[in-house]
Design a protein around this motif. Structure first.
Motif, mmCIF file in Angstrom:
data_model
loop_
_atom_site.group_PDB
_atom_site.id
_atom_site.type_symbol
_atom_site.label_atom_id
_atom_site.label_comp_id
_atom_site.label_asym_id
_atom_site.label_seq_id
_atom_site.Cartn_x
_atom_site.Cartn_y
_atom_site.Cartn_z
ATOM 1 N N LEU A 180 0.789 -1.321 -0.142
ATOM 2 C CA LEU A 180 0.158 0.024 -0.026
ATOM 3 C C LEU A 180 0.717 1.166 0.002
ATOM 4 N N LEU A 181 2.044 1.222 0.775
ATOM 5 C CA LEU A 181 2.668 2.435 0.977
ATOM 6 C C LEU A 181 3.836 2.526 -0.124
ATOM 7 N N GLY A 182 3.992 1.436 -1.001
ATOM 8 C CA GLY A 182 4.943 1.367 -1.868
ATOM 9 C C GLY A 182 6.520 0.953 -1.357
ATOM 10 N N LEU A 183 6.519 0.444 -0.202
ATOM 11 C CA LEU A 183 7.719 0.189 0.512
ATOM 12 C C LEU A 183 8.236 -1.513 0.101
ATOM 13 N N PRO A 184 9.585 -1.577 0.102
ATOM 14 C CA PRO A 184 9.997 -2.763 -0.225
ATOM 15 C C PRO A 184 9.649 -3.848 1.244
ATOM 16 N N THR A 185 9.615 -5.231 0.823
ATOM 17 C CA THR A 185 9.234 -5.931 1.688
ATOM 18 C C THR A 185 10.463 -6.903 2.091
ATOM 19 N N ARG A 186 11.360 -6.278 3.019
ATOM 20 C CA ARG A 186 12.516 -7.043 3.299
ATOM 21 C C ARG A 186 12.385 -8.181 4.468
ATOM 22 N N LYS A 187 11.346 -8.050 5.019
ATOM 23 C CA LYS A 187 11.149 -9.009 6.339
ATOM 24 C C LYS A 187 10.326 -10.072 5.978
ATOM 25 N N GLN A 188 10.930 -11.453 6.722
ATOM 26 C CA GLN A 188 10.124 -12.762 6.496
ATOM 27 C C GLN A 188 9.967 -13.343 7.823
ATOM 28 N N ALA A 189 9.129 -14.295 7.932
ATOM 29 C CA ALA A 189 8.597 -14.680 9.210
ATOM 30 C C ALA A 189 9.897 -15.521 9.810
ATOM 31 N N GLY A 190 10.648 -16.337 8.770
ATOM 32 C CA GLY A 190 11.846 -17.244 9.102
ATOM 33 C C GLY A 190 12.791 -16.457 9.816
#
Length: 385
Positions: free
Chosen positions: A279-289
């Motif tokens: 929504l905010l146009g931010l990169p998704t660098r985090k993962q649950a693992g």
């Protein structure tokens, strides 16, 4: 940016700390005042999200860290242009682990050396029901699938769907439908007096889907009658003020925690983090693992002397034994007043101990059969042969 979030959503800081300010509130008592100045609202199933909560707020996005959406007025959100995202399938493996653990206990109660002698009817073949079906097929169970909406949409699909009555004729019936009150396929009180009357003491009914799918008052009455089925309930009508008399009468009673594995919870947080980032146009660098700690129990070992069914039961219950949650809920229901019992029910969920999925456990097999290896793989354990 202000993010108002249910205090019980895990890893809020880890996922959202660099996106905005986080304000934690109680999901059960969340009010319009709590969210009035929020930009983003993150909830669980205990919070009703509708006009009464959001009218006059500046919320532009609502995320629920749950697979279900019946606590959200989706039509009103769409009307107001408020973006929404859920976490479908986030805890599917957790719920499947729960059902398999219950099945193992039931097979033991029936003195079955081979639990695949049990036929299983799955009602609702979405993310959870579909994952359960796949694992049971691989394990060799006779499985019957009931999902009228899918049967209509997929008349030539891969699955041969059966009627509800056919599914209810199985040794074990596991419910995984969403809660719907309108339309062609209403699931509210789908299991009522007629359906319960057809079940016998040779059957087990498991509900880890939505509490209102089973008419709890009629179930309580049925359990007082002759030839009543065994029942395992994880979800209840009128949570958290559930019926203490019904708790006494069911075989297994747990406080809406089937999907409460650490993996399931963290994956739910990750999925709404991804939606907010998009929504905010931010990169998704985090993962649950990245955030899952080493499990308390990391490895079990079986030799060629291991009996197949016993080994599976040991490994399953090393990860999760529903009898512990059953004991805690029954103890909580001894509280004198309904208010005390409601608080105790919510506390069991809020303070739930860390539970890991079968996929967190490495199973070492020394000289065991290929059949046992295949079964451990089907359930989802990590194997070392």
């Amino acid at each position: 940016m202000l993010i108002v979030a249910d205090e019980n959503i895990p890893l809020l800081e880890a996922f959202f700390g660099d996106i905005g300010e986080i304000r934690r509130v109680s999901g059960r008592t969340m009010s319009a005042e709590d969210v009035r100045d929020a930009d983003v609202l993150l909830v669980r199933s205990v919070t009703r999200v509708d006009r009464a909560l959001l009218e006059g707020s500046r919320v532009c996005f609502v995320g629920t860290a749950t697979i279900g959406t019946d606590h959200v007025d989706l039509g009103w959100l769409e009307q107001k242009g408020i973006r929404f995202s859920a976490a479908p399938g986030c805890n599917a493996n957790s719920v499947v682990d729960y059902v398999l653990a219950v099945l193992s206990l039931y097979a033991e109660r029936c003195v079955l050396g081979d639990w695949t002698q049990l036929s299983v009817g799955i009602v609702g073949v979405g993310n959870v029901g579909g994952e359960l079906a796949e694992k049971l097929y691989r394990l060799g169970f006779n499985v019957k699938l009931c999902d009228p909406p899918r049967a209509e949409r997929e008349p030539d699909g891969d699955f041969a769907f059966v009627s509800l009555d056919e599914a209810l004729a199985c040794d074990v019936i596991s419910l995984h439908t969403p809660l719907t009150r309108e339309g062609r396929h209403v699931t509210y009180h789908m299991i009522g007096q007629r359906e319960l009357a057809g079940l016998t003491s040779d059957q087990l009914l498991i509900n880890s889907g939505r509490g209102e799918v089973v008419n709890n008052a009629e179930l309580r009455d049925r359990l007082d009658e002759a030839d009543a089925p065994l029942v395992a309930l994880d979800v209840w009508e009128q949570e958290p003020g559930i019926d203490p008399e019904l708790v006494k009468k069911v075989w297994l009673a747990t406080p809406h925690i089937a999907g409460y594995s650490l993996e399931g919870k963290v994956q739910g947080t990750e999925m709404i983090y991804q939606a907010v980032s998009q929504l905010l146009g931010l990169p998704t660098r985090k993962q649950a693992g990245q955030f899952l700690p080493e499990p308390a129990l990391s490895k079990v070992s079986f030799t060629s002397a291991a009996e197949e069914q016993a080994a599976i039961c040991i490994a399953l219950r090393a990860c999760y034994d529903p009898r512990h949650d059953d004991a805690r809920l029954r103890h909580a229901m001894k509280k004198t007043s309904e208010e005390e019992r409601s608080v105790a029910f919510d506390r069991l969920r809020r303070d739930y101990p860390v539970r890991r999925e079968c996929s967190s456990l490495k199973v070492q097999l020394k000289g065991t059969s290929k059949s046992l290896q295949d079964n451990f793989r089907a359930i989802g354990f990590k194997l070392k042969v």
